[in-house]
Design a protein around this motif. Structure first.
Motif, short mmCIF file in Angstrom:
data_model
loop_
_atom_site.label_atom_id
_atom_site.label_comp_id
_atom_site.label_asym_id
_atom_site.label_seq_id
_atom_site.Cartn_x
_atom_site.Cartn_y
_atom_site.Cartn_z
N LYS A 220 42.45 43.62 74.98
CA LYS A 220 42.58 42.39 73.83
C LYS A 220 42.36 42.62 73.04
O LYS A 220 41.53 43.19 71.55
N PHE A 221 40.62 42.48 73.51
CA PHE A 221 39.14 42.87 72.83
C PHE A 221 39.20 43.81 72.09
O PHE A 221 38.72 44.48 70.97
N ALA A 224 42.03 44.65 69.45
CA ALA A 224 41.35 43.66 68.81
C ALA A 224 40.42 44.27 67.78
O ALA A 224 40.68 44.49 66.00
N LEU A 225 39.41 45.46 68.39
CA LEU A 225 38.44 45.96 67.59
C LEU A 225 38.67 46.75 67.31
O LEU A 225 38.19 47.79 65.76
N LYS A 227 41.91 47.67 65.90
CA LYS A 227 42.54 47.02 64.79
C LYS A 227 41.63 46.19 63.47
O LYS A 227 41.86 46.95 62.10
N LEU A 228 40.73 46.32 63.80
CA LEU A 228 39.85 46.40 62.42
C LEU A 228 38.87 46.69 61.98
O LEU A 228 38.69 47.10 60.32
#
Length: 997
Positions: A220-221, A224-225, A227-228
Motif C-alpha cells: 500500500k505504501f 501511494a508513493l 501515485k504521489l
C-alpha cells in the motif's frame, strides 16, 4: 571461419592468384576491392561481380579479398536508400559500427572494366592506379606517398580480417584528392549469436514472472508513493517493477528458450555495437607490427575514429520517435529538471557503466535534499539566536573598552575590540552549538548515502541482470593497451639477437606462450615509477608553494594598505577577498594542468589494461586535485593564526612582515568565506561554463575545419548528411572520470568542512540539479555515442567516497575543536564562570601586555588614542606581565588544549561507532532482492526443465519406432540442464509462462 557459420552475404571471396597476372601485375594481399552497384535485393547481397581480367576459376588465394558494397558516390541512389541514414546502401542491413579515417591520394587515372561496374584496384606501390570519379583535383604528395600507402595496406588487411570474422563492411570510394572515409560495419545474425554466446550475454527468455511486494503495508505504501510521484515520472516506456523476464546467457543450442520474434531486433543497438566492438578489439593486423585491436590502430593514426551510431537525430522534425529523441525530450532538457531520470532508458541506450553513473548522481542529489534542509535550519538557528549570544554582545559593548595591541608595526595604532562587532556577530551564524549537531548528522548522512547506494546498486544489478559478470570483466581486461604492446615489442627487439622480422614471425607462430621477456617487469617500469613519485612530490610541493605565495601576498598587501589612512579601515576585507579570488584562479588553472600531468604520468607507467590505466589515472588525478582544491582551506582552518607569536615577540616571515593572524571573532568566518567562494567558483566556472563553453568552441572549430575542406565536396555531400557524418562531427567520448571527479571534489566540500559552512549542501544541490541536465544534454547532443560497457559497480570511486566520508569525521572534529570557539566556551562556562553563563568569556580569552616592552621601532607612530595606553590586550591564554613567569602559557591554555584533544577523540569515536552501527543496521543487499534472486534461480531451473521436457516430447514421437533412442535423448537433455537442484515433480510445476513469486 567457424564451421557453424556458413558463408555469409558479403563474406570475403578468394580470387585466384593467377588472375591478376593475365591483365598485368598481380595485386598483393588485401589490395583488391569489388564495387557493388547501387542497392541490391536482399537475395543478391554478397554476390560479387568479376573483373574482366580475372578467370572464373574457383581456386582460392590469400593474396586478395573482396569487400562488399564498395560504393561510388556518383551512382544514382534510390529514394528509399537515400532516406535510410542508419543502414547500408541496400537499405536492409543496419550499421552497427563505423570506422573513420582521413586519406590523401596521389595521381591516378581511370581503370577500365565492365560497363556499369567499376573495379577499384588499390595500388600496391608499383602500378599507382586507382579508379575515381574523374575529378581533376588529385595531388602529388611526394615523401608522404609511402606512409599513406602503408596505412592503406594496414587498413585493407584489418578490414579483410574483420570479414574473416564474419562482419560485413561497406565503404565509399576515395574519389577526391583528400577527405574522410567511413567504413560501415554490420554484424549478421550468425555473428551476433556466436559472439553473444562467447560473451555470455544474458538475454530475456519466454518466461515472465510477477515480483510481489513484501507485505500488505509495504504494498500500500509503495502504491501511494507511486501515485504521489506520478507527476515527477518521465514519460518513457519504463520497465515494469512488477513484471520481469527470466534471463539466461545466450546459447545457440537453446534457441527455443528465447522469445525471438525478429532476429534483426532481438539484440538492441547497444548490444549489437558492443559485440562489434569486442570483435574490433581482438582483431589483429600483422602489417601494423602485429598490433591487436582497433585501439592500437587509432593510436597509430591508421584510423581516426571508431564509434557506434546514435539512433537518429534528437531534434528532427519528423514524427518518428527514437530513444535518442526521447532521452532529449524527457531527460536532457532543462524544462524537466524536476522529474526523475529515466535510468532504465539511459542504461539501454548508453550501457550499464553510464547508467550507474547517472543513478549514483541522482541518488546523491536526492540525498542532498535532507542535508540542505537541516543546513538551512542550522543557519536560521544562528540568525535567530544572534541577539542572545553573550560573547558577541560583550565584544560590541563599547563600555568594555578592550584596547587591543596594534595589528602591525609602526603604522598600526591601538584599536578597540568593539570595532570588530560585525565580524563577531557574523561568526555566530556558523559558530554555534547547532553546527556540532550538524557535523554529526553529516557524518551519519555520508554513511547512509553510501549504504543506500550499495542497496540501489544491487537492485539495479538485479533488474539489469548484472549478477555474475566477473568472468566477462576479466575477459575484457585481457586486451592490452597499444602503448603496452609497443613497449613489449621494443623490449623484445632490444633483447633479442634476431632481426625484427624474424622476431615478429616467431611471435606470430608462438603467440600462445608468454614468457618473462614478453611482458614488462618491475625493472622495466622502475623509471616510470620513479618519475611518478618525483613528479607527484613536485606537484604537491608546487601547490604548497603557491599557498605560501598567497600568504605572502596577504601579509605584504595588508602592510601596504595599513600605511594609507584611506584604506586602513578596510584592510582585512580587501586582503581576504582578493586572496580568495587569487586562490580560486590558481585552483582552476592547476586543475587543468594536474589533469594533463596525471594522464602523462599514468602513460609512462605503461599499465597493461584499460581498467588498470583508468584506476591509476583516477588515483593520481584525485590526489593532485584534492591537494590543489583543499590546501588553501586547510591552511585557514588549522594553521592560520597558530604561529603568530605574541606582542614583543612576533614571528616574522620577512624583515618587517609579521605572520598574519585570525580576526577577533576567530578564523571560522574567514574559513566560511574561503570555502564558499572556492566551492561556488569551481561549480560555476569550471563545472558549468567550461562544460558548456569548451565543447561549443571545439564544435565550432571542427565545423570551420570541415568547411575549409568542403571545397572538394561533390554533389553527393550536398544532400542530407548521413548519421555517421553527423556523429563524426561530434566530440569523442573520453570517459566518465571528469564527471565523477567534479562530483567527488564537491562531495568533499559538502562533508569535510561542513561545520564551518552549513549551507554547502544547499549550493551543491542547486548545482547538481543543473549538472544532471547539463551532463545529460552533453551525452545526448554533443558527444559521440559511447560503447556500451557492462559493469556491476562504480569501481574505485566508491572507495574514494568511503575514504572521504571517514576523513570528514576527523576534519570536522578538528574544525570544531580548534578553529571554532565551541570548546573554549564550554570550558569557561563549566569551569571558570561564576554563574554558569558566558558572561566574562571575552575578557577571559584576552591576555595583557605591557606596551613599554614593545621592541624599539615597532611602537605605533602618532597614536590617536585620547588616553595614554599602559596595557594592551591580545587573544591568547598567557600569564600577565605582573606574574612570576610573564607571557608564558597559562593553566587555562593547557586546560583548553586538553579539552580540545579529548573532544576530538570522543567525537571521532562516537561518530565512527554510529557510522558502523548504521552500516550494520542497513544490509547491503535488500531483503526482497535477495529473495527474488533465489526464487529466480529456482524458476529458471523449472522453466528450463519444462522446455526440455516439451522438446523431448517432440523428439520421442518419431523415435518410438527405435527403442532406446528416447532414453538416450532424455539423458542428454537432463545432463545439459543449468546448475541447480530440482525435484522430479518440479518439471510440471511451471505449466504456464507466467508465475507469481
Amino acid at each position: 571461419m567457424p564451421e557453424d557459420i556458413p558463408l555469409l552475404p558479403g563474406s570475403p571471396r578468394r580470387l585466384s592468384p593467377q588472375a591478376g597476372t593475365r591483365g598485368g601485375q598481380g595485386p598483393k594481399h588485401g589490395q583488391q576491392y569489388l564495387q557493388m552497384p547501387g542497392p541490391r535485393a536482399p537475395g543478391l547481397q554478397g554476390s560479387s561481380s568479376r573483373d574482366p581480367g580475372q578467370p572464373c576459376g574457383g581456386e582460392s588465394a590469400r593474396s586478395s579479398s573482396v569487400i562488399n558494397n564498395y560504393l561510388d558516390a556518383n551512382e544514382p541512389v534510390s529514394l528509399e536508400a537515400r532516406l535510410s541514414r542508419m543502414h547500408f546502401h541496400d537499405n536492409q542491413r543496419k550499421v552497427d559500427y563505423v570506422l573513420a579515417y582521413h586519406y590523401r591520394k596521389r595521381g591516378m587515372h581511370l581503370a577500365q572494366g565492365f560497363p556499369g561496374h567499376s573495379l577499384a584496384i588499390v595500388s600496391n606501390g608499383e602500378t599507382g592506379k586507382e579508379p575515381h570519379a574523374g575529378g581533376p583535383g588529385d595531388i602529388e604528395l611526394g615523401p608522404l606517398d609511402a606512409l599513406e600507402e602503408e596505412r592503406k595496406e594496414q587498413r585493407e588487411e584489418f578490414e579483410h580480417n574483420l570479414m574473416e570474422a564474419g562482419l560485413e563492411l561497406e565503404k565509399d570510394l576515395e574519389n577526391k584528392s583528400q577527405g574522410s572515409i567511413f567504413v560501415r560495419i554490420h554484424a549478421p545474425w550468425q555473428v551476433l549469436a556466436r559472439e553473444a554466446e562467447f560473451l555470455k550475454i544474458k538475454v530475456p527468455t519466454k518466461k515472465t514472472y510477477e515480483i510481489k511486494a513484501g507485505g500488505s503495508i509495504a504494498k500500500k505504501f509503495s502504491a501511494a508513493l507511486q501515485k504521489l510521484s506520478s507527476p515527477l515520472q518521465p514519460r518513457v516506456p519504463e520497465h515494469s517493477s512488477k513484471m520481469k523476464n527470466l534471463s539466461y546467457p545466450f546459447s545457440r543450442e537453446k534457441m527455443y528458450l528465447y522469445n525471438i520474434q525478429e532476429k534483426d531486433t532481438f539484440f538492441d543497438n547497444a548490444t549489437r555495437s558492443r559485440i562489434v566492438h569486442e570483435i574490433l578489439k581482438r582483431t589483429a593486423c600483422s602489417r601494423a607490427n602485429n598490433t591487436m585491436g582497433i585501439n592500437s590502430l587509432i593510436a597509430n593514426n591508421i584510423y581516426e575514429a571508431a564509434y557506434p551510431l546514435h539512433d537518429g537525430e534528437y531534434n528532427s522534425p519528423e514524427d518518428d520517435m527514437n530513444d535518442r529523441k526521447l532521452l532529449y525530450q524527457e531527460w536532457a532538457c532543462y524544462g524537466v529538471f524536476y522529474k526523475f531520470q529515466p535510468i532504465d532508458l539511459i542504461r539501454k541506450y548508453f550501457g550499464e557503466k553510464i547508467g550507474l553513473y547517472f543513478a549514483w548522481l541522482g541518488l546523491y542529489t536526492s540525498f542532498l535534499i535532507p542535508s540542505s534542509v537541516i543546513g538551512v535550519i542550522v543557519f536560521l538557528y544562528g540568525c535567530a539566536t544572534i541577539e542572545e549570544d553573550i560573547p558577541s554582545r560583550e565584544m560590541c559593548d563599547q563600555q568594555n573598552a578592550f584596547i587591543m595591541c596594534p595589528l602591525c608595526d609602526k603604522s598600526c595604532d591601538y584599536w578597540n575590540l568593539s570595532s570588530a562587532c560585525g565580524t563577531a556577530r557574523a561568526s555566530h551564524l556558523f559558530d554555534n552549538p547547532a553546527t556540532v549537531f550538524f557535523s554529526i548528522f553529516m557524518a551519519l548522512w555520508a554513511t547512509m548515502f553510501l549504504e543506500n547506494w550499495k542497496r540501489l546498486q544491487m537492485r539495479l544489478g538485479y533488474f539489469w541482470d548484472l549478477t555474475g559478470i566477473e568472468e566477462e570483466e576479466e575477459r575484457a581486461q585481457e586486451h592490452s593497451r597499444p602503448e603496452y604492446e609497443t613497449k613489449v615489442r621494443e623490449k623484445i627487439l632490444k633483447e633479442s639477437n634476431k632481426s625484427a622480422v624474424q622476431k615478429l614471425q616467431t611471435n606470430t607462430t608462438e603467440s600462445g606462450n608468454e614468457d618473462d621477456e614478453d611482458k614488462l617487469t618491475w625493472k622495466d617500469r622502475f623509471p616510470g615509477y620513479l618519475m611518478n613519485f618525483a613528479s607527484i612530490l613536485f606537484m604537491i610541493a608546487l601547490t604548497f608553494s603557491i599557498v605560501f605565495g598567497v600568504i605572502v601576498y596577504r601579509i605584504t598587501t595588508a602592510a601596504a594598505l595599513s600605511l594609507n589612512k584611506a584604506t586602513r579601515s578596510n584592510v582585512r576585507v580587501t586582503v581576504t577577498a582578493t586572496a580568495v579570488i587569487i586562490n580560486l584562479v590558481v585552483i582552476l588553472i592547476l586543475d587543468e594542468i594536474y589533469g594533463a600531468v596525471a594522464n602523462w604520468l599514468t602513460k609512462i607507467e605503461v599499465p597493461k589494461t584499460e581498467q588498470t590505466f583508468e584506476e591509476r589515472l583516477i588515483l593520481k588525478a584525485f590526489l593532485l586535485k584534492f591537494v590543489n582544491a583543499y590546501s588553501p582551506i586547510f591552511y585557514v582552518a588549522f594553521f592560520k593564526g597558530r604561529f603568530v607569536g605574541r606582542p614583543g615577540s612576533y614571528v616574522y616571515v620577512f624583515d618587517g612582515y609579521r605572520m598574519e593572524e585570525c580576526a577577533p571573532g576567530g578564523c571560522l568566518m574567514e574559513l566560511c568565506i574561503q570555502l564558499s567562494i572556492i566551492m561556488l567558483g569551481k561549480q560555476l566556472i569550471q563545472n558549468n561554463i567550461f562544460e558548456i563553453g569548451v565543447p561549443k568552441l571545439k564544435k565550432l572549430f571542427r565545423k570551420l575545419k570541415d568547411e575549409t575542406e568542403a571545397g572538394e565536396t561533390d554533389s553527393a555531400h550536398s544532400k542530407r548528411p548521413e548519421q555517421w557524418d553527423l556523429d563524426y562531427s561530434l566530440e569523442p567520448y573520453t570517459g566518465l572520470t571528469p564527471e565523477y571527479m567534479e562530483m567527488i571534489i564537491q562531495f568533499g566540500f559538502v562533508t569535510l568542512f561542513v561545520a564551518s559552512f552549513p549551507l554547502a549542501p544547499v549550493f551543491a544541490l542547486l548545482n547538481n540539479v543543473i549538472e544532471v541536465r547539463l551532463d545529460a544534454k552533453k551525452f545526448v547532443t554533443e558527444l559521440r555515442r559511447p560503447d556500451a560497457v557492462r559493469t556491476k559497480d562504480i569501481g574505485i570511486w566508491f572507495d574514494i567516497l568511503s575514504g572521504i566520508g571517514k576523513f570528514s569525521v576527523i576534519s570536522n572534529a578538528f574544525v570544531i575543536a580548534i578553529t571554532s570557539d565551541f570548546i573554549p566556551r564550554l570550558v569557561y562556562q563549566y569551569s571558570y564562570s561564576h554563574n554558569g553563563t558566558l558572561h566574562g568569556f571575552v575578557n577571559h580569552t584576552l591576555s595583557f601586555f605591557n606596551v613599554s616592552q614593545l621592541k624599539e621601532g615597532t611602537q605605533p607612530e602618532n597614536s590617536q588614542f585620547d588616553q595614554e595606553v599602559q596595557f594592551c590586550r591580545f587573544k591568547d591564554y598567557r600569564e600577565p606581565p605582573w606574574a612570576p613567569n610573564p607571557y608564558e602559557f597559562s593553566k587555562q591554555y593547557w586546560f583548553v588544549l586538553s579539552a580540545r584533544l579529548a573532544f576530538v577523540i570522543i567525537f571521532q569515536n562516537l561518530v565512527m561507532f554510529l557510522s558502523v552501527l548504521v552500516d550494520w543496521m542497513i544490509p547491503d543487499i535488500p531483503t526482497d532482492i535477495s529473495d527474488q534472486i533465489k526464487k529466480e534461480k529456482s524458476l529458471l531451473v523449472d522453466f528450463f526443465l519444462k522446455e526440455e521436457h516439451e522438446k523431448l516430447k517432440l523428439m520421442d514421437e518419431p523415435a518410438l519406432r527405435s527403442p532406446g533412442v528416447g532414453d538416450r535423448s532424455r539423458s542428454r537433455a537432463a545432463s545439459s540442464a543449468p546448475s541447480g537442484q530440482s525435484q522430479p515433480g518440479s518439471v510440471m510445476s511451471s505449466g504456464s509462462q507466467h508465475t507469481n513469486v
